[in-house]
Design an enzyme around this catalytic site. Sequence first.
Site, PDB file in Angstrom:
ATOM      1  N   GLU A  45      12.529  39.137  45.426  1.00 10.12           N
ATOM      2  CA  GLU A  45      12.727  39.012  46.864  1.00 10.12           C
ATOM      3  C   GLU A  45      13.291  40.314  47.443  1.00 10.12           C
ATOM      4  OE1 GLU A  45      14.907  35.806  49.924  1.00 10.12           O
ATOM      5  OE2 GLU A  45      15.298  35.767  47.764  1.00 10.12           O
ATOM      6  N   LYS A 114       9.528  34.020  55.076  1.00  6.99           N
ATOM      7  CA  LYS A 114      10.305  32.959  54.426  1.00  6.99           C
ATOM      8  C   LYS A 114      10.604  31.855  55.437  1.00  6.99           C
ATOM      9  CE  LYS A 114      14.333  32.426  51.350  1.00  6.99           C
ATOM     10  NZ  LYS A 114      15.450  33.160  50.698  1.00  6.99           N
ATOM     11  N   CYS A 175      12.336  31.910  46.836  1.00  6.69           N
ATOM     12  CA  CYS A 175      13.704  31.602  46.410  1.00  6.69           C
ATOM     13  C   CYS A 175      14.171  30.223  46.876  1.00  6.69           C
ATOM     14  CB  CYS A 175      14.662  32.694  46.887  1.00  6.69           C
ATOM     15  SG  CYS A 175      16.245  32.724  46.004  1.00  6.69           S
ATOM     16  N   LEU A 359      47.100  48.249  30.343  1.00  8.49           N
ATOM     17  CA  LEU A 359      47.145  47.146  29.383  1.00  8.49           C
ATOM     18  C   LEU A 359      48.545  46.547  29.361  1.00  8.49           C
ATOM     19  CD1 LEU A 359      45.186  48.366  26.219  1.00  8.49           C
ATOM     20  CD2 LEU A 359      44.501  46.590  27.840  1.00  8.49           C
ATOM     21  N   SER A 360      48.627  45.242  29.545  1.00  6.62           N
ATOM     22  CA  SER A 360      49.936  44.573  29.560  1.00  6.62           C
ATOM     23  C   SER A 360      50.308  43.995  28.197  1.00  6.62           C
ATOM     24  CB  SER A 360      49.923  43.443  30.593  1.00  6.62           C
ATOM     25  OG  SER A 360      49.025  42.421  30.185  1.00  6.62           O
ATOM     26  N   GLY A 361      49.322  43.889  27.312  1.00  3.75           N
ATOM     27  CA  GLY A 361      49.546  43.167  26.064  1.00  3.75           C
ATOM     28  C   GLY A 361      49.221  41.694  26.193  1.00  3.75           C
ATOM     29  N   ILE A 363      46.436  38.491  27.760  1.00  5.90           N
ATOM     30  CA  ILE A 363      45.027  38.173  27.528  1.00  5.90           C
ATOM     31  C   ILE A 363      44.122  38.628  28.672  1.00  5.90           C
ATOM     32  CG2 ILE A 363      44.976  35.862  28.564  1.00  5.90           C
ATOM     33  CD1 ILE A 363      43.413  35.019  25.966  1.00  5.90           C
ATOM     34  N   ASP A 364      44.637  38.753  29.906  1.00  4.81           N
ATOM     35  CA  ASP A 364      43.779  39.127  31.024  1.00  4.81           C
ATOM     36  C   ASP A 364      43.309  40.575  30.928  1.00  4.81           C
ATOM     37  OD1 ASP A 364      43.939  36.595  32.100  1.00  4.81           O
ATOM     38  OD2 ASP A 364      45.620  37.057  33.404  1.00  4.81           O
TER      39      ASP A 364
END
Length: 727
Positions: A45, A114, A175, A359-361, A363-364
């Site tokens: 499209e 469309k 679509c 980096l925080s240590g 998981i995010d």
Amino acid sequence: MAHLVTLACCSLNQWALDFKGNAKRIIESIVRAKAAGASLRVGPELEITGYGCLDHYLEGDIFLHSWEALTEIIDHDACQDIVLDIGMPIRHKNVRYNCRVICYNRKIILIRPKMWLANDGNYREMRYFTPWMRPGHVEEYYLESIVGTIIGQTEVPFGDGIVSTKDTCFACETCEELFTPAAPHGPLGLDGVEIFTNSSGSHFELRKLKTRLDLIIETTRKSGGIYLYANQKGCDGDRLYYDGSSMIICNGKVLACGSQFSLDDVEVVTATVDLEDVRSFRSSPSRGLQSQQAQKFPRISLKVRLSKRVEDHDYPHEGQSEPIDLKYHAPEEEIALGGACWLWDYLRRCHAAGFFIPLSGGIDSCATSVMVFSMCRLVVSAIQKGNEQVLQDVRRITGETDGSNWAPATPQEIMNRLFYTTFMGSKNSSSDTRKRAKDLAHDIGAYHVNIDIDTVTTAIVNVFYSWSNWMPQFKSAGGSVAENLALQNIQARSRMVLAYLFAQLLPTFRGRTGGGSLLVLGSANVDEALRGYLTKYDCSSADINPIGGVSKTDLKAFIAWACTNFDLPILSTFLSAVPTAELEPITSSYVQSDEADMGISYAELSIFGRLRKNDKLGPWGAYCKLLSTWGSQKTSQNQNEQPLSPRQIAEKTKFFFTKYAINRHKMTVLTPSLHMEQYSPDDNRFDLRPFLYPEFDWAYAKIDRDVERREKAESGTEREREEDDLD
């Protein structure tokens, strides 16, 4: 008697407003389709402009440049002797339409506008276009001179019609039209259309693909026909990733399907189908009777055959395509691959030198980093498969000079050149988080920096002290709530300032050719954004955030999956760690915890997020729904736990909506994130809400009255039970 026809549909990695690049990719797809023997080629499209031009569709230039690009395509020598279905915006009688242009040998056969526009969620097509509300009507369109003088036409058909060739007929569906209750393919099929083409701009969302493909497959399972679905792929300039998966289906059976995630800019899917299979499938008397009563559509003649004559068939080399089984990625794979492809497109198109993340240590930020690692895995795989474009891009991004022969062999080799991490520690940081950050950076190959920010935060607090002669204290030292929060926020905001400083200077410091700067990556997940558990202009503020549309639950599953599939054992330590911001002092009796700070679990946030967005419920509606789930033994959150009482459900409901309303203003500055989750609170265009809320006192009062009524009823029942026991 076989009538074999080879058809092609394409997934193209188009970029909004990149007319030159888009036209080049369209021409390349046509060349590949012809090489595969296809007589009809269908593209995504609005492929000439790229789907995501947004308000640029209101500009006159975009229509002029679209005609210029189309002219270049259909006048190209390599684009002859094949029927082309190309998507572009067109103005007709001063009205803007989202159109498909059917072309053959430098002639425009039909312009099909469309009819049903996508206008919810991430889509705002009616802001830019008008739907064609005249089904079965075709009128004349007077061509712009720029194209008319080249192709020798002044007027062409415009509207909802069928293209009839010497051996079959086909029609368009675009679509959203496929997914409507009264989709165009129904009456078109009854009027004899055997081939349906669908150009799409459908975006990626976790767990969405199977639903989409089931609907496409069902289209021809009931009424027969050949369906060509061509979807855009890649990041074309904003928060969406279009996930390809173009496919060809005949009579409800999938004959070919493209990839959902890849770094290939052009992907062409082909299949060879026997038109007689459609005709025999439609032989039932009931269909014949309905066909006689069905709407009749105008037909535009195209004097060409799409199929080959029987005597021209090269059966040993051009056999009929056999049905295939579809395979779907697990959500964890979708996160890894979708995020990787979106990051790659953004990086190579913005001319940055790489990525930077604090980096925080936790998981995010770990998950964001693993997505970048996944991206580098895809880059290495594409290079090994001979993708020259990817090789050129990675050399340019990493600062290789012209004529370089560098070809990375491992993802870590690329990571060390374009991914920079830092641990910004403070006196509140633990040795565990510092070590996890360092170990992760080492295992994925990132260039890692370890710094402390206490001197910065102390200096800022001292500015306040020099004026007020009052030193704010943390809660653990007797400080107020305001003091405790202010001291946490200044740490978070200092990290954002330092992140951008390091992102601008590190490539030059390391001697990268041309210096350059890095894109700062954010790492706030969708649940924390929904709850407002983030500080404005802290490390959640970044250039882009690949995990901003992913729930905490899905992120944990992704890390567990990557631990094994990416051979990164270090990831297991992140799964077992308690999520913590580490902004308050650690004492013998207190360690800061995210869920304790939020007052609600991540699992509960996901549930409230879906109730609010997907189910479209306010406080009262959410409370009522939870009464039948959390309040039921059969459907409570955990089968081993007791159901929640109405009062407990009421308190959780009011707590969530209060915190959501108070913090909604933070969504106005939320870092642009890859859209992955249906309940995303993204304020840009997906989740449009006020950011200054009143108290939900009306709804809360109604909830409270219901709780009191239920408790009184329960109390009366208990008294009756006690009396029965005495009797």
